[in-house]
Design a protein around this motif. Sequence first.
Motif, short mmCIF file in Angstrom:
data_model
loop_
_atom_site.label_atom_id
_atom_site.label_comp_id
_atom_site.label_asym_id
_atom_site.label_seq_id
_atom_site.Cartn_x
_atom_site.Cartn_y
_atom_site.Cartn_z
N GLY A 99 1.20 -1.21 0.23
CA GLY A 99 0.04 -0.22 -0.38
C GLY A 99 0.65 1.42 0.39
O GLY A 99 1.81 0.75 -0.30
N GLN A 100 -0.27 2.21 0.09
CA GLN A 100 1.17 3.68 0.42
C GLN A 100 0.87 3.99 1.53
O GLN A 100 2.05 5.27 2.07
N ASP A 101 -0.16 3.97 2.93
CA ASP A 101 -0.29 4.37 4.07
C ASP A 101 0.51 3.56 4.63
O ASP A 101 0.37 2.19 4.65
N PHE A 102 0.97 3.90 5.71
CA PHE A 102 1.50 3.62 6.89
C PHE A 102 0.57 3.06 7.65
O PHE A 102 0.17 3.44 8.46
N ASP A 103 -0.28 1.84 7.99
CA ASP A 103 -1.43 1.15 8.53
C ASP A 103 -1.51 -0.25 8.37
O ASP A 103 -0.99 -0.60 8.49
N SER A 104 -2.22 0.13 9.50
CA SER A 104 -2.21 -1.28 10.36
C SER A 104 -3.61 -1.99 9.76
O SER A 104 -4.49 -3.38 9.89
N THR A 105 -4.36 -1.65 9.40
CA THR A 105 -5.90 -1.41 8.67
C THR A 105 -6.04 -2.41 7.00
O THR A 105 -5.75 -1.88 6.22
N PRO A 106 -6.78 -3.98 6.64
CA PRO A 106 -6.98 -4.26 5.59
C PRO A 106 -6.97 -3.14 4.53
O PRO A 106 -6.54 -3.02 3.33
N SER A 107 -7.87 -2.31 4.52
CA SER A 107 -8.75 -1.64 3.66
C SER A 107 -7.76 -0.42 3.15
O SER A 107 -7.67 -0.04 2.18
N ALA A 108 -6.14 -0.36 3.79
CA ALA A 108 -5.56 0.64 3.65
C ALA A 108 -4.45 0.27 2.22
O ALA A 108 -3.54 0.70 1.84
N TYR A 109 -4.67 -1.60 1.71
CA TYR A 109 -3.74 -2.13 0.26
C TYR A 109 -4.61 -2.30 0.00
O TYR A 109 -5.13 -3.20 -0.23
N ARG A 110 -3.54 -2.20 -1.08
CA ARG A 110 -3.90 -2.59 -2.85
C ARG A 110 -4.24 -3.83 -2.96
O ARG A 110 -4.81 -4.81 -3.64
N ASP A 111 -2.81 -4.20 -3.25
CA ASP A 111 -2.13 -5.32 -3.68
C ASP A 111 -1.97 -6.38 -2.90
O ASP A 111 -0.88 -5.54 -1.53
N TRP A 112 -2.72 -7.73 -3.09
CA TRP A 112 -1.99 -8.54 -1.87
C TRP A 112 -2.08 -10.19 -2.36
O TRP A 112 -1.77 -10.35 -3.34
N GLY A 113 -0.72 -10.94 -1.58
CA GLY A 113 -0.84 -11.89 -2.29
C GLY A 113 -1.39 -13.07 -1.88
O GLY A 113 -2.30 -12.93 -1.57
N GLN A 114 -0.87 -14.22 -2.32
CA GLN A 114 -1.61 -15.46 -2.22
C GLN A 114 -2.41 -15.95 -0.67
O GLN A 114 -3.33 -16.62 -0.36
N GLY A 115 -1.65 -15.68 -0.14
CA GLY A 115 -1.81 -16.67 1.33
C GLY A 115 -0.35 -17.35 1.81
O GLY A 115 -0.46 -18.25 0.18
N THR A 116 0.34 -18.02 2.27
CA THR A 116 1.00 -18.78 2.40
C THR A 116 0.58 -19.13 4.15
O THR A 116 0.14 -19.19 5.23
N GLN A 117 0.59 -20.83 4.47
CA GLN A 117 0.56 -21.42 5.87
C GLN A 117 1.26 -21.62 6.58
O GLN A 117 2.08 -22.13 6.30
N VAL A 118 0.62 -21.62 7.85
CA VAL A 118 2.05 -20.93 9.21
C VAL A 118 0.81 -22.36 9.87
O VAL A 118 0.59 -22.21 10.88
N ILE A 119 1.51 -22.80 9.64
CA ILE A 119 1.21 -23.93 11.47
C ILE A 119 2.06 -24.12 12.83
O ILE A 119 3.12 -24.60 12.49
N VAL A 120 1.62 -23.57 13.64
CA VAL A 120 2.71 -24.19 14.98
C VAL A 120 2.46 -25.09 15.96
O VAL A 120 0.93 -25.26 16.35
N SER A 121 2.96 -26.00 15.91
CA SER A 121 2.15 -27.02 17.08
C SER A 121 2.48 -26.75 18.42
O SER A 121 3.75 -26.28 19.14
N SER A 122 1.74 -27.45 19.75
CA SER A 122 2.04 -27.69 20.69
C SER A 122 2.66 -28.06 21.50
O SER A 122 3.01 -29.80 20.82
#
Length: 122
Positions: A99-122
């Motif tokens: 995005g262009q703004d230093f922001d913590s809200t998803p709506s501030a960002y225009r371009d997104w990756g497809q996502g990558t899964q992280v699993i942490v076992s206890s």
Amino acid sequence: QVQLVDSGGGYVEAGGSLRLSCAASGRIFSSAVMAWFRQAPGKEREFVAAFRWGVQRSMYADSVKGRFTISRGDAANMASLQMDRLKPEDSAVYYCARGQDFDSTPSAYRDWGQGTQVIVSS
């Protein structure tokens, strides 16, 4: 429009580490903000960290502060998220965003990756 490709997710035991990468298809300008968000099943997408490309200023969610580090990656158009001392509650799909703004809200960002899964076992 910049296309983003996330990678680096996987399965790790609690206390372990993972490094996520985000590769951008085009140039990342100095004014851009690169960020990571995560979304666990049944929960809203939440902010993890953000990095202003030109001045290398970063900010973090309280839940990851001191454990995660966002930075430029090894390549010119790559951002990284180093995750240390992982906890089971860090399990989620992690998304890179631009995005262009230093922001913590998803709506501030225009371009997104497809996502990558992280699993942490206890």
